[in-house]
Design an enzyme around this catalytic site. Structure first.
Site, PDB file in Angstrom:
ATOM      1  N   ARG A   1     -10.526 -11.335   1.795  1.00 27.51           N
ATOM      2  CA  ARG A   1     -11.420 -12.367   1.248  1.00 27.51           C
ATOM      3  C   ARG A   1     -10.767 -13.752   1.299  1.00 27.51           C
ATOM      4  NH1 ARG A   1     -11.746  -9.068  -4.217  1.00 27.51           N
ATOM      5  NH2 ARG A   1     -11.433  -7.461  -2.629  1.00 27.51           N
TER       6      ARG A   1
ATOM      7  N   LYS B   1       0.830  -1.196   0.000  1.00 23.82           N
ATOM      8  CA  LYS B   1       0.000   0.000   0.000  1.00 23.82           C
ATOM      9  C   LYS B   1       0.874   1.258   0.000  1.00 23.82           C
ATOM     10  CE  LYS B   1      -3.856  -1.913   2.723  1.00 23.82           C
ATOM     11  NZ  LYS B   1      -4.953  -1.613   1.783  1.00 23.82           N
TER      12      LYS B   1
END
Length: 511
Positions: A352, A278
């Protein structure tokens, strides 16, 4: 903060000794000869106190009132929503270091839900994070030059909620106090820095919750998770030196044969993005990426207080997402617990991956419903901002129940689509499914990925990436969606009881 309910009409409230007396003033000020009623009426007549919910008029040492600090705060029509706005407007006063004893008084009988709103909003407004702050030494009380109002903000020690008739709202008050405990517990754990909220520490917090009657806890480490075949979860965790934890909480409030509701909370205690790193800006906020896990812990804290007649299972796959030499790489293919293989196109779509294995595990409980909660996608923040959580559901009845619960708890959600066509972007030439689709409808494709790992059980996914915390000057966790989830569970617990009563009445009528 200790919260107590008392019968405290305006006349008695004027005599109540406290550091801050906050008076909820409705649009129509009740008539009265006591000092508070007269003060509120004059303030409204002179237009010094607007009718807009949350408008505040501070008064110092008014004649005939025992409290030195008095705050008249408009609560509009007295609805739960208006009362919440009113109480949140008192935040600065509640956190004043010289304010330790507070009385929050309804001038008129509270509307349905208003007591719950007042208790939860007061707890939220008074909250001050202290877990990792230094303990500054305050000047001795009474010392020369000491300022009783100096120092860092602090929470009051005690709050008295005053209403015209306490007995009429006792049940709502008791439920609100339990809910507020759960929300505060979730906020506290989500706010803690990642080195003070590791997967191991979350497991310890869960074990402490299991000290309450009816709650059990099992915490599994890497070897046990490997034995379960949770290859996707293991893959995310392998880049970190912090060992993963798979936390299983069980609340037994109904019969053993009653199917439980399973809550699955994403527990990424820090998310660097992994190899798909990130940007540095605001990466510190990725400590909030375990907001789903915190909400599950908060729900169980509330269940310990409320004791509803329902069975609930909480599952938390907890780990860090870090970029070291063992970390998951873009293009890797992993095998989930379900046997489905997953091509990892972006290691920053790790939530996920841990959730899919937990969802597969959830099916072994033969639940009545599965609800997963996750700070899953920036796309949901773009779609809904911080006002509503994103709701995806395979079952219309479950979706409707969650929407009602959110409105009741003032913790709203918004249902999003799950059309099969959205899943097309997850196709992979090298695995059964890719972990990301393209940029369009990112929140929906993430939900479609998770849906692949749920069978016929009614399932809902709450994307709380926008609602779990606030950034900027107000940076901090919100405790959402604990309110929504607890409201849903209480409704689900009440439904069978109502059905049993209806059956009993029918049998009696036939007899």
């Amino acid at each position: 903060m200790n919260v107590e309910l008392k019968t405290l009409a305006a006349a008695a409230a004027a005599r109540h000794k406290c550091d801050l007396l906050a008076v909820l003033v409705p649009d129509e000020v009740p008539a009265g000869e006591d000092p508070l009623s007269s003060l509120a009426a004059r303030a409204r007549d002179q237009q010094d106190l607007e009718k807009k919910p949350g408008s505040v008029l501070q008064v110092y040492a008014p004649e005939g009132v025992a409290a030195r600090r008095v705050a008249l705060v408009a609560c509009g029509d007295g609805s739960a929503r208006s009362v919440r706005k009113a109480v949140l407007a008192l935040a600065a006063g509640l956190r004043h270091p010289a304010v330790q004893r507070v009385a929050l008084v309804f001038m008129a009988p509270p509307a349905d839900g208003a007591v719950r709103a007042a208790v939860c909003a007061a707890d939220e407004a008074a909250y001050v994070y202290t877990a990792t702050k230094g303990k500054a030494k305050a000047p001795a009380k009474g010392a020369k030059g000491a300022d009783p109002g100096a120092g860092a903000p602090s929470s009051p020690d005690a709050l008295v909620l005053g209403v015209p008739e306490a007995a009429a709202v006792r049940a709502e008050f008791d439920a609100a106090r339990g809910l507020a405990e759960g929300i505060a517990f979730a906020r506290e754990w989500a706010n803690r820095p990642a080195n003070h909220a590791t997967p191991t520490m979350l497991g310890e917090a869960a074990r402490e919750l299991a000290g309450a009657p009816g709650i059990e806890c099992t915490v599994r480490g890497p070897a046990e998770v490997a034995k379960l075949g949770m290859g996707a979860f293991l893959a995310v965790a392998r880049g970190s030196e912090e060992p993963l934890r798979f936390i299983e909480l069980r609340y037994c409030g109904a019969g053993k044969s009653d199917a439980p509701v399973v809550l699955v909370g994403k527990g990424i205690t820090f998310d660097t993005g992994g190899i798909s790193l990130k940007p540095a800006a605001e990466m510190d906020e990725m400590k909030f990426d375990m907001g789903g896990a915190a909400s599950v812990l908060g729900v169980f804290r509330a269940l310990a207080e409320l004791r509803p007649a329902i069975n609930v299972v909480g599952l938390i796959p907890a780990c860090e997402n870090m970029p070291d030499g063992r970390a998951l790489k873009p293009g890797d293919v992993v095998t989930s617990m379900s046997g489905q293989t997953i091509e990892v196109l972006n290691t920053d779509a790790e939530g996920r991956l841990v959730l899919c294995d937990a969802l597969t595990y959830a099916e072994r409980f033969k639940p009545s419903a599965i609800i997963d909660i996750a700070t899953l996608t920036g796309a949901c923040v773009v779609a809904l901002g911080g006002v509503r959580s994103g709701l995806f559901a395979s079952d219309d009845a479950l979706a409707a129940a969650l929407e009602r619960a959110g409105e009741q708890a003032q913790d709203p959600c918004w249902r999003m689509p799950l059309d099969d066509e959205y899943g097309e972007g997850l196709k992979s030439p090298f695995a059964d499914v890719a972990n990301v689709g393209g940029r369009p409808a990112g929140a929906v494709t993430a939900a479609k990925f998770l849906q692949r790992f749920v069978g016929e059980t009614p399932w809902a996914h709450l994307d709380i990436a926008g609602s779990a915390w606030k950034g900027g000057a107000a940076k901090g966790a919100t405790g959402r969606p604990v309110g929504l989830l607890v409201s849903y569970l209480l409704g689900a617990a009440a439904a069978p009881a109502a059905a049993r009563k209806g059956s009993a009445r029918a049998r009696a009528a036939k007899g």
